[in-house]
Write a protein that holds these residues in place. Sequence first.
Motif, PDB file in Angstrom:
ATOM      1  N   GLY A  84      56.784  21.228  -0.689  1.00  0.00           N
ATOM      2  CA  GLY A  84      55.623  22.102  -0.933  1.00  0.00           C
ATOM      3  C   GLY A  84      55.233  22.687   0.410  1.00  0.00           C
ATOM      4  O   GLY A  84      55.587  22.617   1.587  1.00  0.00           O
ATOM      5  N   ALA A  85      53.976  23.491   0.145  1.00  0.00           N
ATOM      6  CA  ALA A  85      53.291  24.508   1.150  1.00  0.00           C
ATOM      7  C   ALA A  85      52.092  23.929   1.286  1.00  0.00           C
ATOM      8  O   ALA A  85      51.462  23.900   0.318  1.00  0.00           O
ATOM      9  CB  ALA A  85      53.355  25.683   1.179  1.00  0.00           C
ATOM     10  N   ASP A  86      51.582  23.516   2.299  1.00  0.00           N
ATOM     11  CA  ASP A  86      50.150  23.187   2.732  1.00  0.00           C
ATOM     12  C   ASP A  86      49.199  24.436   3.058  1.00  0.00           C
ATOM     13  O   ASP A  86      49.254  24.962   4.134  1.00  0.00           O
ATOM     14  CB  ASP A  86      49.965  22.185   3.701  1.00  0.00           C
ATOM     15  CG  ASP A  86      48.645  21.558   4.106  1.00  0.00           C
ATOM     16  OD1 ASP A  86      47.530  22.227   3.660  1.00  0.00           O
ATOM     17  OD2 ASP A  86      48.489  21.064   5.106  1.00  0.00           O
ATOM     18  N   HIS A  87      48.757  25.032   1.798  1.00  0.00           N
ATOM     19  CA  HIS A  87      47.896  26.258   2.180  1.00  0.00           C
ATOM     20  C   HIS A  87      46.995  26.043   2.984  1.00  0.00           C
ATOM     21  O   HIS A  87      46.403  27.054   3.714  1.00  0.00           O
ATOM     22  CB  HIS A  87      47.246  26.648   0.676  1.00  0.00           C
ATOM     23  CG  HIS A  87      48.161  26.688  -0.390  1.00  0.00           C
ATOM     24  ND1 HIS A  87      49.409  27.662  -0.207  1.00  0.00           N
ATOM     25  CD2 HIS A  87      48.540  25.957  -1.554  1.00  0.00           C
ATOM     26  CE1 HIS A  87      49.979  27.621  -1.403  1.00  0.00           C
ATOM     27  NE2 HIS A  87      49.614  26.626  -2.153  1.00  0.00           N
ATOM     28  N   ASP A  88      46.166  24.869   3.299  1.00  0.00           N
ATOM     29  CA  ASP A  88      45.053  24.905   4.168  1.00  0.00           C
ATOM     30  C   ASP A  88      45.593  25.074   5.574  1.00  0.00           C
ATOM     31  O   ASP A  88      44.914  25.703   6.568  1.00  0.00           O
ATOM     32  CB  ASP A  88      44.276  23.336   4.263  1.00  0.00           C
ATOM     33  CG  ASP A  88      43.489  23.097   2.966  1.00  0.00           C
ATOM     34  OD1 ASP A  88      43.244  24.186   2.189  1.00  0.00           O
ATOM     35  OD2 ASP A  88      43.322  22.033   2.294  1.00  0.00           O
ATOM     36  N   SER A  89      47.029  24.506   6.035  1.00  0.00           N
ATOM     37  CA  SER A  89      47.127  24.531   7.278  1.00  0.00           C
ATOM     38  C   SER A  89      47.856  26.322   7.427  1.00  0.00           C
ATOM     39  O   SER A  89      47.633  26.770   8.704  1.00  0.00           O
ATOM     40  CB  SER A  89      48.556  23.950   7.395  1.00  0.00           C
ATOM     41  OG  SER A  89      48.417  22.569   7.530  1.00  0.00           O
ATOM     42  N   THR A  90      48.097  26.932   6.297  1.00  0.00           N
ATOM     43  CA  THR A  90      48.293  28.333   6.500  1.00  0.00           C
ATOM     44  C   THR A  90      47.062  29.313   6.929  1.00  0.00           C
ATOM     45  O   THR A  90      47.177  29.991   7.870  1.00  0.00           O
ATOM     46  CB  THR A  90      48.884  28.875   5.099  1.00  0.00           C
ATOM     47  OG1 THR A  90      50.212  28.220   4.990  1.00  0.00           O
ATOM     48  CG2 THR A  90      49.169  30.464   5.294  1.00  0.00           C
ATOM     49  N   GLY A  95      45.025  45.657  15.275  1.00  0.00           N
ATOM     50  CA  GLY A  95      45.620  47.003  16.031  1.00  0.00           C
ATOM     51  C   GLY A  95      46.813  47.208  15.954  1.00  0.00           C
ATOM     52  O   GLY A  95      47.425  47.375  14.662  1.00  0.00           O
ATOM     53  N   ASP A  96      47.634  47.230  17.022  1.00  0.00           N
ATOM     54  CA  ASP A  96      49.045  47.358  16.894  1.00  0.00           C
ATOM     55  C   ASP A  96      49.939  46.296  16.814  1.00  0.00           C
ATOM     56  O   ASP A  96      51.147  46.098  16.803  1.00  0.00           O
ATOM     57  CB  ASP A  96      49.631  48.452  17.895  1.00  0.00           C
ATOM     58  CG  ASP A  96      49.170  49.820  18.023  1.00  0.00           C
ATOM     59  OD1 ASP A  96      48.670  50.157  16.813  1.00  0.00           O
ATOM     60  OD2 ASP A  96      48.897  50.386  18.962  1.00  0.00           O
ATOM     61  N   ASP A  97      49.228  44.888  17.068  1.00  0.00           N
ATOM     62  CA  ASP A  97      49.772  43.898  16.857  1.00  0.00           C
ATOM     63  C   ASP A  97      49.713  43.002  15.711  1.00  0.00           C
ATOM     64  O   ASP A  97      48.817  43.279  14.657  1.00  0.00           O
ATOM     65  CB  ASP A  97      49.208  42.842  18.195  1.00  0.00           C
ATOM     66  CG  ASP A  97      49.324  43.786  19.444  1.00  0.00           C
ATOM     67  OD1 ASP A  97      50.197  44.495  19.664  1.00  0.00           O
ATOM     68  OD2 ASP A  97      48.192  43.633  20.201  1.00  0.00           O
ATOM     69  N   ALA A  98      50.665  42.033  15.444  1.00  0.00           N
ATOM     70  CA  ALA A  98      50.437  41.153  14.257  1.00  0.00           C
ATOM     71  C   ALA A  98      50.739  39.737  14.407  1.00  0.00           C
ATOM     72  O   ALA A  98      51.593  39.336  15.200  1.00  0.00           O
ATOM     73  CB  ALA A  98      51.269  41.897  13.036  1.00  0.00           C
ATOM     74  N   ILE A  99      50.364  38.867  13.728  1.00  0.00           N
ATOM     75  CA  ILE A  99      50.663  37.643  13.805  1.00  0.00           C
ATOM     76  C   ILE A  99      51.625  37.197  12.221  1.00  0.00           C
ATOM     77  O   ILE A  99      51.005  38.099  11.127  1.00  0.00           O
ATOM     78  CB  ILE A  99      49.726  36.603  13.620  1.00  0.00           C
ATOM     79  CG1 ILE A  99      48.635  36.693  12.532  1.00  0.00           C
ATOM     80  CG2 ILE A  99      48.884  36.921  15.244  1.00  0.00           C
ATOM     81  CD1 ILE A  99      47.496  35.563  12.631  1.00  0.00           C
ATOM     82  N   THR A 100      52.528  36.389  12.269  1.00  0.00           N
ATOM     83  CA  THR A 100      53.258  36.115  10.971  1.00  0.00           C
ATOM     84  C   THR A 100      53.505  34.459  11.044  1.00  0.00           C
ATOM     85  O   THR A 100      53.562  33.948  11.875  1.00  0.00           O
ATOM     86  CB  THR A 100      54.604  36.706  11.127  1.00  0.00           C
ATOM     87  OG1 THR A 100      54.562  37.857  11.253  1.00  0.00           O
ATOM     88  CG2 THR A 100      55.197  36.377   9.561  1.00  0.00           C
ATOM     89  N   VAL A 101      53.090  33.965   9.766  1.00  0.00           N
ATOM     90  CA  VAL A 101      53.103  32.621   9.486  1.00  0.00           C
ATOM     91  C   VAL A 101      53.926  32.260   8.348  1.00  0.00           C
ATOM     92  O   VAL A 101      53.879  32.990   7.397  1.00  0.00           O
ATOM     93  CB  VAL A 101      51.691  32.097   9.202  1.00  0.00           C
ATOM     94  CG1 VAL A 101      51.773  30.625   8.977  1.00  0.00           C
ATOM     95  CG2 VAL A 101      50.755  32.336  10.317  1.00  0.00           C
ATOM     96  N   THR A 102      54.836  31.203   8.577  1.00  0.00           N
ATOM     97  CA  THR A 102      55.687  31.000   7.580  1.00  0.00           C
ATOM     98  C   THR A 102      55.632  29.469   7.403  1.00  0.00           C
ATOM     99  O   THR A 102      55.959  28.750   8.063  1.00  0.00           O
ATOM    100  CB  THR A 102      57.341  31.073   7.635  1.00  0.00           C
ATOM    101  OG1 THR A 102      57.276  32.644   8.049  1.00  0.00           O
ATOM    102  CG2 THR A 102      57.901  30.971   6.298  1.00  0.00           C
ATOM    103  N   ASN A 103      55.165  28.818   6.327  1.00  0.00           N
ATOM    104  CA  ASN A 103      54.799  27.525   6.420  1.00  0.00           C
ATOM    105  C   ASN A 103      55.276  26.959   4.942  1.00  0.00           C
ATOM    106  O   ASN A 103      55.089  27.381   3.696  1.00  0.00           O
ATOM    107  CB  ASN A 103      53.202  27.279   6.415  1.00  0.00           C
ATOM    108  CG  ASN A 103      52.750  25.861   6.155  1.00  0.00           C
ATOM    109  OD1 ASN A 103      53.582  24.942   6.480  1.00  0.00           O
ATOM    110  ND2 ASN A 103      51.565  25.639   5.442  1.00  0.00           N
TER     111      ASN A 103
END
Length: 267
Positions: A233-239, A220-228
């Motif tokens: 490195g980055a754990d894609h599963d956690s993202t 809708g008009d809301d959003a979530i943002t994730v930086t991991n």
Amino acid sequence: MLAAALAAGTLFATAACSDGDGDSASTGSGVAAKPVAERTTASPTKPVAKPLTPAGARTALITEGDLEDDWTQVKSAASWQDKLLIGKVDASQFLTAKTQAPADCQRLLDGLYDDDLLGRPSGASALTGFTEGNSRLLYQVGAYQRAALGKSLDWLESLPTTCDQFNAVAPDGSTRSVQVIEASLPKAGDTRQGVTVTVQGASGGSPVTLTLDVAAVRVGDDAITVTNGGLDGADHDSTEDAVSHGTTRLKDVREGRTPAPEPSEFD
């Protein structure tokens, strides 16, 4: 004469069949059809989304139960700022046709450092963070202006092309190389976009590589943002966990439901 009598008899019989009860399949005006409204099953009412409140934004935040592995929730996430993201984009490396590219790439670095990748929320917002070893996961929920949010997601989508490879000059004069590639996300929310950002530079005189998964999902008009991610490195599963479970929590809050304390697939 016989042929005429037979024809008359046939017409009479046909007329008699047409004068049967009202359940006949005939479409003639003498047959009563069952009203369409009586045959249609009413569709369920779609829940009405509620404006995001400060309390609702906090409730929509993910918890340790939404992430697998050994993530620990912390209270210091609001002060996280990685110095490897500080730098001035070198505009000389871009082609003349990419005149907007330096500004877009600078916006990426600044947005990651300041934790406002989608711009400042226009309404309620909340954030939380988790650590696992040398990795950090920052999770944010916010209410935005729909048009501005759409433009921010379009900008994020363009980065793997506009800012696929570029250099940034650090405050000490050293050069950092940055790479941006597209990252796949679970099908969640109304629209979504993910990228993986890699920054190579130096810290304490030693070469280091910072890798960050970046994900944004509109509901809708809301959003979530994730930086991991982090130096390991980055754990894609956690993202992906944060995106899928976080979107569910935000939808629940918007529709007046209490999010489940823990995703059922972790049971």
